[in-house]
Design an enzyme around this catalytic site. Sequence first.
Site, short mmCIF file in Angstrom:
data_model
loop_
_atom_site.label_atom_id
_atom_site.label_comp_id
_atom_site.label_asym_id
_atom_site.label_seq_id
_atom_site.Cartn_x
_atom_site.Cartn_y
_atom_site.Cartn_z
N ASP A 111 -0.11 -9.71 -5.48
CA ASP A 111 1.31 -9.31 -5.37
C ASP A 111 1.49 -7.82 -5.79
O ASP A 111 2.15 -7.40 -6.58
CB ASP A 111 2.37 -10.14 -5.85
CG ASP A 111 3.77 -9.98 -5.50
OD1 ASP A 111 3.89 -9.20 -4.30
OD2 ASP A 111 4.82 -10.24 -6.16
N HIS A 119 3.45 2.02 -8.19
CA HIS A 119 4.48 2.73 -8.63
C HIS A 119 4.08 4.21 -9.18
O HIS A 119 3.12 4.26 -10.03
CB HIS A 119 5.61 2.22 -9.66
CG HIS A 119 6.37 1.23 -8.65
ND1 HIS A 119 7.39 1.34 -7.42
CD2 HIS A 119 6.50 -0.09 -8.93
CE1 HIS A 119 7.83 0.38 -7.28
NE2 HIS A 119 7.63 -0.70 -8.10
N HIS A 178 10.11 -15.32 1.40
CA HIS A 178 10.42 -15.11 0.02
C HIS A 178 11.57 -16.05 -0.41
O HIS A 178 12.69 -15.82 0.02
CB HIS A 178 10.48 -13.84 -0.16
CG HIS A 178 11.02 -13.59 -1.64
ND1 HIS A 178 10.15 -13.66 -2.85
CD2 HIS A 178 12.30 -13.08 -2.31
CE1 HIS A 178 10.78 -13.30 -3.88
NE2 HIS A 178 12.32 -13.15 -3.45
N LEU A 235 0.91 -1.24 0.04
CA LEU A 235 0.10 0.05 -0.04
C LEU A 235 0.78 1.22 0.08
O LEU A 235 0.14 2.46 -0.28
CB LEU A 235 -0.75 -0.13 1.24
CG LEU A 235 -1.70 -1.37 1.53
CD1 LEU A 235 -2.62 -1.14 2.56
CD2 LEU A 235 -2.43 -1.58 0.04
N ARG A 236 2.28 1.12 0.23
CA ARG A 236 3.28 1.92 0.03
C ARG A 236 3.22 3.20 1.23
O ARG A 236 4.05 4.18 1.09
CB ARG A 236 3.00 2.89 -1.24
CG ARG A 236 3.36 2.00 -2.42
CD ARG A 236 4.34 1.16 -2.55
NE ARG A 236 4.90 0.74 -3.58
CZ ARG A 236 5.81 -0.22 -4.07
NH1 ARG A 236 6.48 -0.79 -2.86
NH2 ARG A 236 5.75 -0.83 -4.93
#
Length: 432
Positions: free
Chosen positions: A314, A318, A188, A72-73
């Site tokens: 995922d 940006h 990951h 969500l930044r």
Amino acid sequence: MSDTSAAAHPISIRGGRIIDPAADIDAVMDLHLAGGAIAGLGEAPAGFDAQQVIDATGLVVCPGLVDVSARLRQPGQEHKATVASETRAAAAAGITTLCCPPDTLPPVDTPAVAQLIRQLAEERGHARVLPAGALTRGLDGEHISEMAALKLAGCPVMSNADRPVRNTRVLRRALEYASTYGLGTFLHPADAYLSEGGMVHEGLVATQLGLPGIPEAAEVLGVARDLALAEQTGARVHFRGLSTARATAMLAEARSRGLPVSADVAAHQLWLTEDAVAGFNADAHLIPPLRTAADRDALRAAVAAGEITAICSDHQPHEPDAKLSPFPQTEPGMSALETLLPLVLGLVRDEVLDLCDAIACVTANPAAILDRPLGRLQPGAVADVCVFDPHARWVVGEDTLVSRGKNTPLRGIELTGRVRWTLLAGRVVHEG
């Protein structure tokens, strides 16, 4: 608007095809909501008086989608997106619950950051946000975080995002610590030394473009190490974002031996291959990278066999500048919330999954991975509902994406499946 049931008035959703994989329900019937919960299926409960009726004739009614990985930044990268902008996009995508990785700025390694993210989501009221807690302090891979405090702050799982934990002893202790508090761990899988500096799959396309690759062996070695530690510690390990055929085969073997391991795959990995990078297409710069057609087919087979149980977006939004530099300087990731459901429905058309199993991969199964009683429509359950038109067609583009991030290699592609209503705890949070 807070995510509470106080504002939720009685609603009847009538005439839709209700699919609830958790209860093995697939039938045309009515659904009734009251007080933020499922009040009944079929006939309305005695004394039920709907204040709103939603006509779902010809539409599918399923639990609200649960996404195990969506960035969500916020905090720290609000120039890319915010909790408000991305939870609004989630609602438009039928997603009512999402788990965000801990690689915010600062990371989710203190209760204060976890509480901030949850508070921002609750204030907007578009979707429920469950932040993953940082496995190590500052995601440094060296010092174990205060997992007990993070759990109390609302973190359902621990994760180091896509940062490697190079020190195997530290990872072992972290898994043991997480298990002590009943926490699952998202890993990951990537060998840090083999993957470092790579940006595309190490193969034909990487060679043609002269770009540094990430070999299949990087993921295979990562999975092998993490499986060994899962067996050693008994920890509940979830592999976040598998991308290779060999890794999925290793996962299947481990699950057959009863190891408590699970995995998800990003929806785009089930469709796109390394060929999408051709022409230095920065929108296809992803981590893990897009692999070969054989890997894609193996991932599909693993989903069909129930070895990979969850499909996620995922989502990594940006700002435009992040994708405009020469390929090696661009940032990896794609905006993917709103293409999640259509890509999953595409697997039904390709006969990889039936509709009930496909919906399970984005509802009940990811809810189980997060250990939350979500993704179901049984009476008494939280009234998170997605109503979608499985036949509606739309073209991915800047004007059709609600997310602030428009970075996607699917731009210009026609997809099938569009959300008409999303309800969070019995409240309509999207109508389109």
